[in-house]
Design a protein around this motif. Structure first.
Motif, PDB file in Angstrom:
ATOM      1  N   ALA A  70       0.895  -1.292  -0.118  1.00  0.00           N
ATOM      2  CA  ALA A  70       0.131   0.010  -0.051  1.00  0.00           C
ATOM      3  C   ALA A  70       0.936   1.261  -0.265  1.00  0.00           C
ATOM      4  N   ARG A  71       1.870   1.166   0.884  1.00  0.00           N
ATOM      5  CA  ARG A  71       2.807   2.295   0.912  1.00  0.00           C
ATOM      6  C   ARG A  71       3.257   2.604  -0.555  1.00  0.00           C
ATOM      7  N   LEU A  74       1.015   4.314  -2.816  1.00  0.00           N
ATOM      8  CA  LEU A  74       0.656   5.642  -2.361  1.00  0.00           C
ATOM      9  C   LEU A  74       1.747   6.443  -2.862  1.00  0.00           C
ATOM     10  N   TYR A  78       1.592   9.825  -5.698  1.00  0.00           N
ATOM     11  CA  TYR A  78       2.491  10.926  -5.474  1.00  0.00           C
ATOM     12  C   TYR A  78       3.410  11.264  -6.638  1.00  0.00           C
ATOM     13  N   ASN A 107       2.338  14.171   2.547  1.00  0.00           N
ATOM     14  CA  ASN A 107       1.992  13.173   3.332  1.00  0.00           C
ATOM     15  C   ASN A 107       3.386  12.303   3.790  1.00  0.00           C
ATOM     16  N   GLU A 109       3.990   9.262   4.656  1.00  0.00           N
ATOM     17  CA  GLU A 109       3.781   7.870   4.334  1.00  0.00           C
ATOM     18  C   GLU A 109       4.310   7.841   2.758  1.00  0.00           C
TER      19      GLU A 109
ATOM     20  N   VAL B 695      -2.714   1.142   9.333  1.00  0.00           N
ATOM     21  CA  VAL B 695      -1.988   1.972   8.332  1.00  0.00           C
ATOM     22  C   VAL B 695      -2.569   1.791   6.940  1.00  0.00           C
ATOM     23  N   LEU B 696      -3.218   0.680   6.605  1.00  0.00           N
ATOM     24  CA  LEU B 696      -4.012   0.629   5.494  1.00  0.00           C
ATOM     25  C   LEU B 696      -5.265   1.632   5.529  1.00  0.00           C
ATOM     26  N   ARG B 698      -5.326   4.235   6.972  1.00  0.00           N
ATOM     27  CA  ARG B 698      -5.127   5.643   6.765  1.00  0.00           C
ATOM     28  C   ARG B 698      -4.502   5.899   5.513  1.00  0.00           C
ATOM     29  N   ILE B 699      -3.344   4.910   4.768  1.00  0.00           N
ATOM     30  CA  ILE B 699      -3.012   5.225   3.579  1.00  0.00           C
ATOM     31  C   ILE B 699      -3.936   5.387   2.261  1.00  0.00           C
ATOM     32  N   LEU B 700      -4.971   4.108   2.292  1.00  0.00           N
ATOM     33  CA  LEU B 700      -5.889   3.959   1.083  1.00  0.00           C
ATOM     34  C   LEU B 700      -6.659   5.060   0.926  1.00  0.00           C
ATOM     35  N   GLN B 702      -5.847   8.223   1.346  1.00  0.00           N
ATOM     36  CA  GLN B 702      -5.003   9.185   0.917  1.00  0.00           C
ATOM     37  C   GLN B 702      -4.678   8.903  -0.660  1.00  0.00           C
ATOM     38  N   MET B 703      -4.491   7.562  -0.897  1.00  0.00           N
ATOM     39  CA  MET B 703      -4.148   7.290  -2.033  1.00  0.00           C
ATOM     40  C   MET B 703      -5.222   7.520  -3.199  1.00  0.00           C
ATOM     41  N   LYS B 706      -5.351  11.132  -3.841  1.00  0.00           N
ATOM     42  CA  LYS B 706      -4.353  11.487  -4.679  1.00  0.00           C
ATOM     43  C   LYS B 706      -4.782  10.983  -6.157  1.00  0.00           C
ATOM     44  N   VAL B 710      -5.247  13.484  -9.276  1.00  0.00           N
ATOM     45  CA  VAL B 710      -4.360  13.463 -10.660  1.00  0.00           C
ATOM     46  C   VAL B 710      -5.222  13.154 -11.851  1.00  0.00           C
TER      47      VAL B 710
END
Lengths: 365, 822
Positions: A70-71, A74, A78, A107, A109, B695-696, B698-700, B702-703, B706, B710
């Motif tokens: 996932a990181r 992400l 970006y 961010n 992360e 973590v996921l 939070r991240i997903l 955000q992704m 993004k 885009v």
């Protein structure tokens, strides 16, 4: 991979498409993912049509289903945004700049933990979008290597066009290959063959002895493992000017890999093999055979040398009669020699005796 | 010594006068000067030790009577002194015994028993009485009431330190609210600086005696510390046992031999030792014979030279040895012996005597001729002579067989097998020949050479032969080669049938007794029975910890009984982890011996040494530097129960380092620690999973944001994707040295059948049956098909060289549901 004519707009579109793919996956209730060819030795195969080694069918999937996956995705999102903006504004940056630039992202992360991570991600994006990083306006830190020889070219620089003769217009250092050699146009030449030389010491020796002049040779300095720009221009010299390409390295397993990446393409950039590799390139030396024939001063093989040689025997790129014979001979004698070992017969030995003999043997002279 | 000078000239009277100056030192007086040996070296410590001794006594008294202990401990400041009161609900003590139990050192019922109990020497409580008397000058006040009696008895008691006799000052009846029990009140000079140790002691006593109720009052406490009962189950009653053969020492053995009524060693063994029956006694005897008499080396009836027919040669020799029995009988006799010898693989002298006797009887019955003792002796000598023929004989006797050597070829084969193949053949032959020479040279002139040797003599003989061979044949025979040769010879040698010496003879000869002792130690004998021990049992160890420590996890183990020094012992260990146990600093180590907490001298204790030498990182605890006390929120408890716990000193604070006990302690701890490890692993994997969700989570988003940015679209709905991720099947890899574990955890709500393909770069080993690796181009493919139920975990294990790569692919589960971390 249609690399040469990719315009900035097309490159940008490819990136946005990838982002759109992630978007669609989210929207469909799926876990975002991207599929990449597995980048290992066991997953490269020979493409007989193009005579280069490319990635095979084994794929690995990067999904957002794990923390690290996932990181990465992400970060990809970006990076896509950054590259798209860069193309929009017609700017460029280096790989290292990308790494530092990530520090400014909102961010944490999404920030890169190291340069390798950002380099790898850019390579991943190259593979997925089919756009080279040069077309993303990304360049490596260290400049390409140098050329010296009877070649006249025109380079498109940011400060206008320059016409340069790579023997007459340059100093002892030679002509510096730009990061994107596709901005070069070959005008005229007097070259009989191209010789790629691994070490700076040997390159300087050849030039001091006037080898380029005497034999109408274009000397390409590889500077160790060659940068993409060096490999690309070598490929173009072969394809566009029809010149024979020779590689002259040390006589150890690491140098064979240098030859391998010039001739067959590297494992890391097998997706660009068609664009970078010069399958017609031939290996001049130092061969293990030379160590025996010329009784060169040697060092014993270290354990890691032996491992590297054994792993080369397994490497599909080296499975030719020539290499199997040479590598087995080297394992047998347990020795390796540097290019400079030729100096044990005198400074002129390499230009007066060794190279002429080898080139004749190979039918180049 | 001044008197000595004046009386020196007067001879005989000097000794008398000197003797007058000597007098018996009472034990009480001795200990008055050596208080520290009993744990009374300071006021602080003295108080703790007094509590300890009184409570131990109280627990023993109640348990012996089958009563669930209810113990009350009170410490009060009384002017300059402290008053200690300990009450129990035991059976009480009879009037006659009472002063002796509390007042006389070394009076106890247990000193001579092989049975587990808290106290052993009968020193403890009387030493406390003595200490109080010496520091405060006050007598001990004891109240006791036996069950059913109307009144309690009250005594005031002091010890006469000159005579080791108690003196009772006051003796009267009194009333007491307990229906039975004992109460002791001691006043002593003391302080409460060791309050922590005191609390530890009481708390640990409660941990290890979950069947007891204990209450403590002391001046520093606002309200009494109460430890309630966790179980009604009393510890098993213990039985007294006879000593175990593995545990006696030579002196003890000789004493036992002197005292026994048995005549034969076999009878003695069965009568006086535990776990020895006829069969065990026989194996001890065989081993004893080997040591006492030695074993005999047997020889095959075989051809030493191509031309010689061994059967014919033996027959010939026998015919010559027998006279006056008639041709038929002689022929049959010789033929049968020769046949039976050639049929046998090897024959020793004793076996030959047997064979000759049997055949002589048979042939005697068949033919009516009597083969008497002389004939038999001659026959044995003749046949033995043939079997062990060795070239040295003179040519006149043996004619063309002068060089016939039947021994060397046999020994050559044996030596050749026993030594490495790289040895020079001629040297091996040389060694065989030298061994043969030495075997032939054995025995006295007037006795036949039975080729009988003890292991020690055999070793010497082999060394001599090897030394000589090294000297002449220029080949080295190292220690291993020699050992192998000795081992090969010894294992082919046969125990002799001779009758062992009887008990009296052994008792009279120290060397023989020591041979018997060695034989006893070398023989495998069942562990001693455990009914003389009262282990707490794993469940109650755990219950005890659970009662006093509010932890997240508990584990306990009880080992089987083992023996050291003739005394059986059992080791138990328990571990509590997490919860309210403080996480900073080292783990707490609770040490117990026969259910008594050990409070002082932790560093000198065998248990501490063992805990320190275990690699706790393997079990998931921190251990700075990889050795020493582990740290973290854990409590380790170790209990050693034995009929004779080896302490480092009389104060019984620390276990002595006895290797047998240390090994068991280690195994017990490791057993419990393995449970801890799997608990911690599970916890870590849960934590990892939680972290992943965090973590996921939070991240997903955000992704998603993004990519929306885009692509210039609306924020997508990501709930479907999140749901899939959170409810999934995980495959994790763990590598510990060469062992590889693939852990498949199914967190979904239905069972899953997976297909896992592992691709490794070296040959995998230790795969379960039915899982076969397939090699392809230097890579091995391993396939598993595990079924994993909802909420369950399956572990796939095998081993792989540490430098090899491994990569797993998983099929059979929807990709979205799958997390592969392998």
């Amino acid at each position: 991979m249609s690399t040469e004519d990719t315009t900035d707009a097309e490159a940008r579109e490819q990136l946005i498409d990838l982002a759109a793919e992630f978007y669609d996956q989210f929207a469909a209730g799926e876990i975002p993912r991207m599929e990449l060819p597995t980048r290992t030795k066991s997953n490269i195969e020979y493409d007989p049509e193009k005579s280069v080694w490319v990635y095979g069918d084994r794929k690995s999937t990067r999904t957002a289903n794990s923390v690290s996956g996932a990181r990465k995705l992400l970060k990809a999102a970006y990076t896509i945004e950054f590259l798209a903006n860069q193309l929009d504004q017609d700017r460029s940056s280096t790989l290292r700049e990308l790494y530092y630039l990530s520090e400014s992202w909102d961010n944490e992360e999404a920030q890169f933990n190291g340069q390798d991570e950002s380099n790898n991600l850019v390579e991943d994006l190259e593979i997925i979008t089919g756009v080279t990083r040069e077309d993303f306006h990304m360049r490596p830190e260290e400049s390409g290597a140098t050329l010296m020889g009877p070649l006249e070219l025109r380079e498109q620089t940011r400060r206008g066009e320059r016409e340069i003769h790579c023997q007459l217009d340059v100093g002892e250092g030679g002509y510096q290959i730009p990061n994107n050699p596709d901005t070069i146009e070959f005008l005229d030449h007097d070259i009989d063959f191209v010789m790629c030389v691994e070490t700076g010491g040997m390159r300087d020796r050849l030039i001091e002895n006037g080898f380029d002049d005497e034999y109408n040779c274009l000397i390409v300095h590889l500077k160790g493992q060659p940068a993409r720009a060096t490999r690309r221009i070598t490929k173009r010299l072969r394809d566009e000017l029809g010149l024979p390409v020779l590689v002259f390295c040390d006589g150890d397993p690491w140098s064979y890999r240098i030859y391998g990446s010039v001739a067959y393409g590297s494992i890391k950039s097998a997706h660009l093999s068609e664009y970078l590799a010069t399958p017609e390139a031939e290996y001049v030396g130092i061969r293990p055979q030379d160590i025996v024939d010329y009784d060169l001063p040697t060092d014993p093989l270290s354990d890691s040398d032996v491992n590297a040689l054994e792993s080369e025997l397994d490497d599909p790129r080296f499975q030719t009669e020539f290499w199997e014979e040479q590598i087995e001979l080297q394992l047998d004698i347990g020795k390796k020699a540097e290019q400079q070992a030729l100096a044990s017969r005198g400074l002129d030995f390499v230009t007066d005796t060794y190279l002429p003999e080898r080139l004749e043997e190979m039918g180049v002279l | 010594m001044t008197s000595q000078q004046t009386t020196l000239g007067e001879g005989a009277t000097t000794a008398e006068e000197l003797a007058e100056g000597q007098r018996e030192i009472s034990i009480a007086e001795f200990f008055e000067k050596n208080k520290h040996m009993l744990g009374f070296d300071s006021g602080a410590r003295g108080l703790v030790t007094a509590v300890k001794e009184a409570v131990d006594n109280a627990l023993d008294a109640t348990e012996e009577a089958g009563i669930r202990p209810d113990i009350y401990v009170e410490i009060r400041e009384v002017g300059d002194y402290y008053r200690l009161v300990v009450e129990d609900n035991g059976p009480g003590i009879t009037k006659e015994q009472l002063p002796k139990v509390f007042g006389k050192l070394l009076y106890g019922s247990r000193f001579h028993k092989r049975e587990q109990s808290r106290g052993q020497q009968g020193i403890g409580i009387s030493a406390a009485v003595l200490y109080s008397q010496l520091t405060s000058g006050k007598p001990a006040k004891i109240t006791s009431r036996t069950e059913g009696s109307a009144q309690a008895e009250y005594f005031e008691l002091i010890i006469d330190t000159d005579t080791n006799e108690p003196e009772i000052g006051t003796a009267e009846t009194t009333s007491w609210d307990r229906s039975h029990g004992t109460r002791i009140e001691l006043e002593m000079e003391a302080n409460m600086r060791a309050r922590n140790q005191l609390h530890d002691y009481i708390k640990h006593t409660a941990v290890v005696n979950p069947h007891a109720r204990i209450e403590l009052r002391e001046p520093g406490l606002d309200e009494p510390l109460k430890f309630e009962r966790a179980t009604d189950q009393l510890p098993a009653e213990t039985e007294e046992i006879r000593p175990h053969p593995h545990g006696v020492e030579l002196g003890t053995l000789i004493k036992m031999l002197d005292a026994t009524d048995s005549y034969s060693v076999s009878g003695f063994m069965q009568e006086e030792f535990t776990r020895v029956g006829k069969k065990t006694a026989d194996s001890v005897l065989d081993s004893f014979r080997d040591r006492h008499f030695g074993r005999e080396l047997g020889w095959p009836a075989r051809n030493g030279a191509p031309s010689a027919d061994v059967a014919a040669a033996i027959e010939g020799a026998l015919r010559e040895a027998v006279s006056n029995k008639g041709a038929d009988a002689t022929d049959t006799f010789a033929e049968r012996i020769a046949n039976s010898l050639t049929e046998r693989e090897r024959t020793t002298y004793s076996q030959l005597v047997d064979i000759v006797a049997t055949v002589a009887d048979e042939v005697g019955t068949d033919t009516g001729k009597t083969f008497g003792a002389t004939v038999r002796e001659n026959a044995v000598a003749a046949a033995w002579g043939e079997l062990t023929k060795f070239g040295a004989g003179d040519a006149a006797d043996n004619g063309e067989d002068a060089d016939l050597d039947r021994l060397t070829p046999t020994l050559y084969e044996l030596v050749d097998d026993a030594t490495s193949t790289r040895k020079d053949d001629a040297a091996v032959h040389g060694l065989a020949e030298r061994l043969a020479e030495r075997f032939v040279a054995l025995g006295d002139d007037d006795e036949p050479n039975r080729m009988r040797l003890t292991l020690d003599d055999l070793t010497t003989l082999v060394h001599e032969a090897a030394d000589t061979t090294e000297e002449y044949d220029d080949e080295t025979f190292g220690d291993t080669a020699r050992e192998n040769v000795v081992e090969a010879l010894w294992s082919r040698m046969v125990t002799v049938p001779d009758d062992p010496p009887n008990v009296n003879e052994i008792a009279g000869d120290r060397d023989t007794a020591s041979e018997l002792l060695e034989a006893m130690r070398e023989t495998d004998i069942l562990s001693p029975p455990t009914d003389c021990l009262a282990p707490i049992t794993a469940e109650l160890v755990e219950a005890g910890l659970r009662k006093e420590y509010d932890a997240d996890f508990y584990a306990a183990s009880t080992r089987d009984a083992e023996v050291h020094g003739g005394d059986p012992f059992v080791v138990e260990a328990g571990i509590a982890y997490g919860g309210e146990i403080p996480a900073d600093g080292n783990v707490d180590l609770l040490r117990f011996a026969n259910r008594v907490p050990l409070v002082y001298q932790r560093g000198a204790c065998a248990t501490t040494n063992v805990v320190k030498r275990i690699g706790w990182r393997n079990y998931g605890l921190d251990q700075p530097g990889g050795s020493g006390m582990p740290s973290g929120p854990a409590v380790i408890s170790i209990h050693v129960a034995s009929t004779n716990v080896p302490f480092t000193s009389e104060s019984k604070d620390a276990l002595a380092s006895v290797p047998e006990i240390e090994d068991e302690i280690e195994l017990a701890i490791r057993e419990a620690a393995r449970e801890l490890k799997s608990y911690l692993n599970k916890r870590r994997s849960m934590a990892k999973r939680r972290e992943k969700q965090d973590v996921l989570g939070r991240i997903l988003p955000q992704m998603a944001e993004k990519v929306a940015e885009v692509t210039g679209r609306q924020h997508p709905d990501i709930e479907g994707a999140m749901a899939r991720i959170m409810n999934n099947v995980g495959v994790d890899r763990e590598r510990d040295g060469e062992s590889v574990t693939l852990r498949v955890e199914n967190h979904s709500d239905r069972s899953e059948s997976l297909e896992i393909t592992e691709i490794v770069s070296a040959e995998p080993e230790g795969l379960p049956d039915g899982v076969e690796p397939i090699e392809m181009d230097g890579e091995w493919f391993v396939n598993w098909h595990p079924e994993v139920g909802s909420g369950e975990t399956v572990e796939l294990e095998y081993s792989l060289p540490t430098d090899a790569d491994a990569d797993a692919t998983v099929d059979g589960v929807d990709d979205e549901k799958l997390t592969v971390n392998a």
